[in-house]
Design a protein around this motif. Structure first.
Motif, mmCIF file in Angstrom:
data_model
loop_
_atom_site.group_PDB
_atom_site.id
_atom_site.type_symbol
_atom_site.label_atom_id
_atom_site.label_comp_id
_atom_site.label_asym_id
_atom_site.label_seq_id
_atom_site.Cartn_x
_atom_site.Cartn_y
_atom_site.Cartn_z
ATOM 1 N N THR A 221 4.990 -27.905 41.231
ATOM 2 C CA THR A 221 4.145 -26.812 40.701
ATOM 3 C C THR A 221 4.883 -25.481 40.649
ATOM 4 O OG1 THR A 221 2.117 -25.553 41.014
ATOM 5 C CG2 THR A 221 3.174 -26.388 42.999
ATOM 6 N N ASP A 222 4.515 -24.711 39.637
ATOM 7 C CA ASP A 222 4.972 -23.336 39.553
ATOM 8 C C ASP A 222 4.014 -22.512 40.412
ATOM 9 O OD1 ASP A 222 6.262 -21.068 38.736
ATOM 10 O OD2 ASP A 222 6.448 -21.789 36.666
ATOM 11 N N VAL A 223 4.245 -21.216 40.576
ATOM 12 C CA VAL A 223 3.330 -20.432 41.401
ATOM 13 C C VAL A 223 2.330 -19.659 40.523
ATOM 14 C CG1 VAL A 223 3.130 -18.595 43.127
ATOM 15 C CG2 VAL A 223 5.009 -20.245 43.254
ATOM 16 N N ARG A 224 2.822 -19.077 39.436
ATOM 17 C CA ARG A 224 1.947 -18.241 38.603
ATOM 18 C C ARG A 224 1.570 -19.012 37.336
ATOM 19 N NH1 ARG A 224 1.675 -12.680 38.199
ATOM 20 N NH2 ARG A 224 3.404 -12.428 39.644
ATOM 21 N N PHE A 225 0.271 -19.332 37.166
ATOM 22 C CA PHE A 225 -0.182 -19.947 35.898
ATOM 23 C C PHE A 225 -1.685 -19.690 35.739
ATOM 24 C CE2 PHE A 225 0.287 -23.348 39.092
ATOM 25 C CZ PHE A 225 -1.003 -23.851 39.167
ATOM 26 N N PRO A 226 -2.239 -19.921 34.544
ATOM 27 C CA PRO A 226 -3.619 -19.505 34.248
ATOM 28 C C PRO A 226 -4.678 -20.241 35.072
ATOM 29 C CG PRO A 226 -2.453 -20.139 32.229
ATOM 30 C CD PRO A 226 -1.588 -20.524 33.363
ATOM 31 N N ARG A 227 -5.787 -19.507 35.335
ATOM 32 C CA ARG A 227 -7.020 -20.147 35.821
ATOM 33 C C ARG A 227 -8.086 -19.826 34.809
ATOM 34 N NH1 ARG A 227 -7.942 -19.662 42.257
ATOM 35 N NH2 ARG A 227 -9.849 -20.726 41.640
ATOM 36 N N VAL A 228 -8.753 -20.841 34.300
ATOM 37 C CA VAL A 228 -9.675 -20.644 33.181
ATOM 38 C C VAL A 228 -10.793 -19.697 33.558
ATOM 39 C CG1 VAL A 228 -11.240 -21.810 31.594
ATOM 40 C CG2 VAL A 228 -9.147 -22.950 32.327
ATOM 41 N N GLU A 229 -11.380 -19.898 34.770
ATOM 42 C CA GLU A 229 -12.553 -19.089 35.105
ATOM 43 C C GLU A 229 -12.216 -17.597 35.162
ATOM 44 O OE1 GLU A 229 -12.367 -20.161 39.831
ATOM 45 O OE2 GLU A 229 -12.543 -21.669 38.234
ATOM 46 N N ARG A 230 -10.925 -17.311 35.435
ATOM 47 C CA ARG A 230 -10.565 -15.886 35.469
ATOM 48 C C ARG A 230 -10.105 -15.393 34.113
ATOM 49 N NH1 ARG A 230 -7.428 -14.473 40.896
ATOM 50 N NH2 ARG A 230 -8.968 -15.262 42.372
ATOM 51 N N GLY A 231 -9.778 -16.369 33.239
ATOM 52 C CA GLY A 231 -9.328 -15.982 31.903
ATOM 53 C C GLY A 231 -7.982 -15.293 31.934
#
Length: 778
Positions: A32-42
């Protein structure tokens, strides 16, 4: 393909959780990378990867995690979740990734480590090595690996799912006992290897072929007809657990290695053999050239491995591409050699090489070429695979042979009594199967009616129509005089010899000349009769049941009637156990067995003879002659004279190489002249259809040809029973009486037609007809 690890890509945190939930039982590891999108936060979440690791660790403390990041501070999180860390800024990022995946995800070798220093203690490459080292690994190292699920992960990455699945839930916390764990893993591996080796044509690997292996191939080409048949049977036995349910019998195929057709091509090319092979040279010369040629060197070590595992004589059989061509019976055209097991493996290697070359050469022997021409096949399309197989049997001094061998067919065109055509038929003999192939006297029975064996139903028949000789492999013959005849090192022995060997315990009965009866079992004195009585009637060994299963599943999976060759050995201890070996399966394709029409739809006007109770199957259209016994003024008192007349006529047919149809009242071949004409088989051997026609004043129950049953079946002769006066069948004698006779005596008429009479027999429905010659029908 399904066994290869898949890489699944998640683009958002939610997707990652979803994928993890779906596949968590089969995950080898997570990167896994550390920084990637979370849908609920958009938007991108700066710690999404760390949260993912936390969520996964809650569920599974041991699944390998790799965190990669361009921010080197994140290495602190990695330590917290027991994850590996890869710095994206590093020049050797891909090298690091490769090393960590290989070490942690179960790829590569399995390395047992010392839990304190993590240094390597032992390394295993494959399942066999793991099996061998399990009990030698120190307990603390073993504990370290099993408590972290390493073993099952390593198995998963190798697509060994059944064992991995089985071992995954057995964790340290559930068992708390290192030795029990070792044992469980060991047994799971043994079971898995046995299971895997069944039904799979593995590539022969010296380091893996051992006593759990059954079947392997050397080379990449085709396995040929017999080879495919064996792979098919091996698979069939694996898939049907009923074969495992016999208490005192094991069902298997002999240990087998197939040299695929590409080895043959290579041998022919590198030794420039095509010129001599395709020439008109005689067989001996061709064989000499082939024996001088050289097999590829790389085979030597493989052969030595095979000798070590098998430790018994080896059969070298042909398995040709055309042998199984579904429309032409090629069986028995090529040679099968057998060689004894010797302690001197170089001597054994010489014999094996000679035998392989002998099989290769037999493709180009005169008979094979003639056969190719007759079946319009092109000889250079013929490619030969060779099967090396342990010979089934026990050693008796200098001889080696199985307790029994046989051929079973799933269709019986000569059912008698309450047997049914579809229940099949078996021919069984003592000793090597060559005896059956050569047309020796075998014991014939239906696997569903093993108690009703015609040959042993009457003493007189049993003494005359049971096996008196058998074949054994001569272990002293080391094949110095290798010859075209593949039986050069087989012994044809009298059954008395088997009695000395002690191999008849459940197979023979004893004829008691004083009481004039045959007793089941072995008793001192008295001739031994091969009846298999203890096996067929007293169920000492479940042979009939195994054959029922083999024929049923063989036919079901090939979707057509089959013929199966088998052999079995009974244990030398008197414990009534044995092993049943399936040697070969092929579809029954006999050109004359292709009969699709409904014979009952042919009108009576068109037939000379019709029987609703016939034996035999197929179509014959080259018979122009019929001999019949005249019924006017017929009296049974003349039967002996009639027999002599028929014998004379039969001899003329034999001299001219022609056949005829024979019709007469009562039982043919009866020893009681009042019941029928007392002919013996040689007196009517040129007849292709034999008819028992009832007479009004002379009614005898149909005998179904008991007296020469053996010959009827082996020569495919039709046997019709007709009682026209009782409206059972048709016998148009009036018509025959109007035809000119070639030969006529007081008792017989012989009529010859210019056009042949066509005979059609449906063995499954017991229907048979002889049609009027064409000229009369038009």
């Amino acid at each position: 393909m399904r066994g290869r690890p898949k890489i699944v890509l998640a683009r958002t945190y939610e997707e990652a959780i979803q994928i993890y939930e779906k596949y968590k039982n089969n995950i080898l590891g997570v990167i896994t990378d550390v920084r990637f999108p979370r849908v609920e936060r958009g938007e991108k979440d700066g710690l999404a990867g760390i949260k993912l690791c936390a969520a996964i660790r809650k569920e599974d403390p041991f699944v390998p995690l790799i965190i990669q990041s361009s921010e080197s501070d994140n290495v602190a999180y990695a330590a917290k979740f027991d994850a590996a860390f890869i710095d994206k800024n590093s020049k050797k990022m891909d090298v690091d990734l490769r090393r960590i995946v290989s070490d942690n995800f179960g790829f590569g070798d399995f390395i047992f480590r010392n839990p304190d220093t993590l240094e390597e203690i032992a390394r295993v490459k494959n399942l066999k090595e793991l099996q061998n080292i399990l009990f030698a690994v120190p307990a603390e190292s073993f504990l370290y690996h099993i408590s972290r699920n390493h073993v099952s992960r390593w198995l998963y990455s190798r697509a060994m799912f059944p064992v991995a699945e089985f071992l995954k839930p057995i964790t340290w916390s559930s068992l708390q006992d290192v030795d029990a764990h070792r044992k469980i893993i060991f047994e799971a591996i043994v079971k898995y290897r046995k299971m895997k080796n069944q039904g799979v044509v593995a590539i022969f690997k010296r380091d893996r072929f051992d006593r759990y292996s059954n079947f392997a191939r050397i080379g990449e080409g085709s396995l040929g007809g017999k080879g495919r048949g064996l792979a098919f049977i091996d698979n069939m036995v694996k898939h049907h657990p009923e074969f495992e349910e016999f208490e005192n019998a094991r069902v298997a195929i002999p240990k087998t290695v197939v040299l695929c057709t590409d080895v043959f091509d290579e041998f022919m090319d590198t030794n420039n053999l095509y010129q001599i092979a395709l020439s008109d040279a005689d067989d001996d010369l061709i064989l000499r050239y082939f024996l001088k040629a050289k097999l590829p060197d790389r085979l030597v070590e493989d052969f030595f491995t095979f000798f070590d595992v098998v430790k018994s004589p080896i059969a070298i059989r042909s398995s040709s591409l055309l042998e199984d061509s579904h429309y032409q019976p090629f069986a028995g055209i090529y040679n099968t050699y057998m060689i004894p097991y010797l302690d001197d493996k170089y001597e054994m290697l010489r014999m094996l090489s000679d035998a392989i070359k002998g099989v290769y050469a037999s493709v180009y022997f005169r008979d094979s070429k003639a056969y190719m021409q007759a079946t319009s096949n092109v000889i250079d399309q013929e490619k030969m695979a060779v099967i090396l197989q342990e010979v089934v049997g026990n050693q008796y001094g200098d001889r080696y042979y199985p307790s029994m061998s046989g051929v079973a067919r799933s269709l019986n065109y000569y059912p008698i009594g309450d047997e049914k055509a579809e229940e099949g038929i078996v021919n069984l003999a003592l000793g090597l199967g060559k005896y059956i192939v050569d047309g020796g006297m075998t014991l014939r029975f239906s696997p569903y009616h093993p108690n009703q064996v015609l040959q042993t139903s009457e003493m007189e028949i049993a003494l005359k129509e049971t096996q008196t000789r058998f074949y054994a492999l001569d272990l002293r013959n080391a094949g110095q005089d290798f010859s075209i005849d593949d039986g050069f090192n087989l012994l044809k022995l009298h059954v008395k010899e088997a009695e000395k060997d002690g191999s008849l315990s459940y197979i023979a009965s004893t004829y008691d000349p004083y009481d004039q009866i045959i007793r089941d079992g072995l008793y001192p004195g008295g001739r031994k009769v091969i009846t298999f009585a203890n096996i067929l009637q007293h169920d000492v060994f479940p042979l009939p049941r195994i054959l029922q299963l083999a024929l049923k599943y063989g036919q079901q999976e090939m979707r057509r009637p089959v013929e199966i060759e088998f052999a079995a050995t009974m244990s030398r201890e008197k414990d009534k156990t044995g092993t049943f070996y399936l040697l070969q399966i092929r579809p029954i394709v006999d050109s004359k067995e292709m009969l699709d029409e409904d014979l009952t739809s042919i009108s009576d006007e068109k037939v000379l003879l019709r029987s609703n109770n016939s034996l035999g199957h197929g179509v014959m259209n080259e018979i122009n002659d019929i001999i019949y016994v005249k019924t006017d003024d017929y009296s049974a008192s003349h039967n002996q004279e009639i027999a002599w007349e028929i014998e004379k006529l039969n001899q003329q047919f034999l001299n001219e190489g022609k056949n005829y149809i024979l019709v007469g009242p009562g039982r043919w071949g009866s020893s009681d002249t009042w019941l029928g004409i007392p002919v013996k088989w040689p007196h009517i051997s040129a007849a292709r259809v034999i008819v028992e026609a009832g007479l009004t004043n002379y009614r005898v129950d149909p005998s179904q040809g008991t007296h020469f049953f053996q010959n009827l079946t082996s020569f495919g002769v039709g046997y019709f029973t007709i009682n026209a006066f009782m409206n059972d069948g048709v016998y148009n004698q009036e018509y025959l009486n109007t035809q000119p006779a070639v030969h006529e005596t007081k008792y017989l008429r012989h009529v010859h037609f210019e056009q042949p009479m066509v005979v059609k027999m449906d063995g499954k429905k017991k229907q048979g007809v002889v049609l009027m010659p064409e000229e009369q029908q038009n």
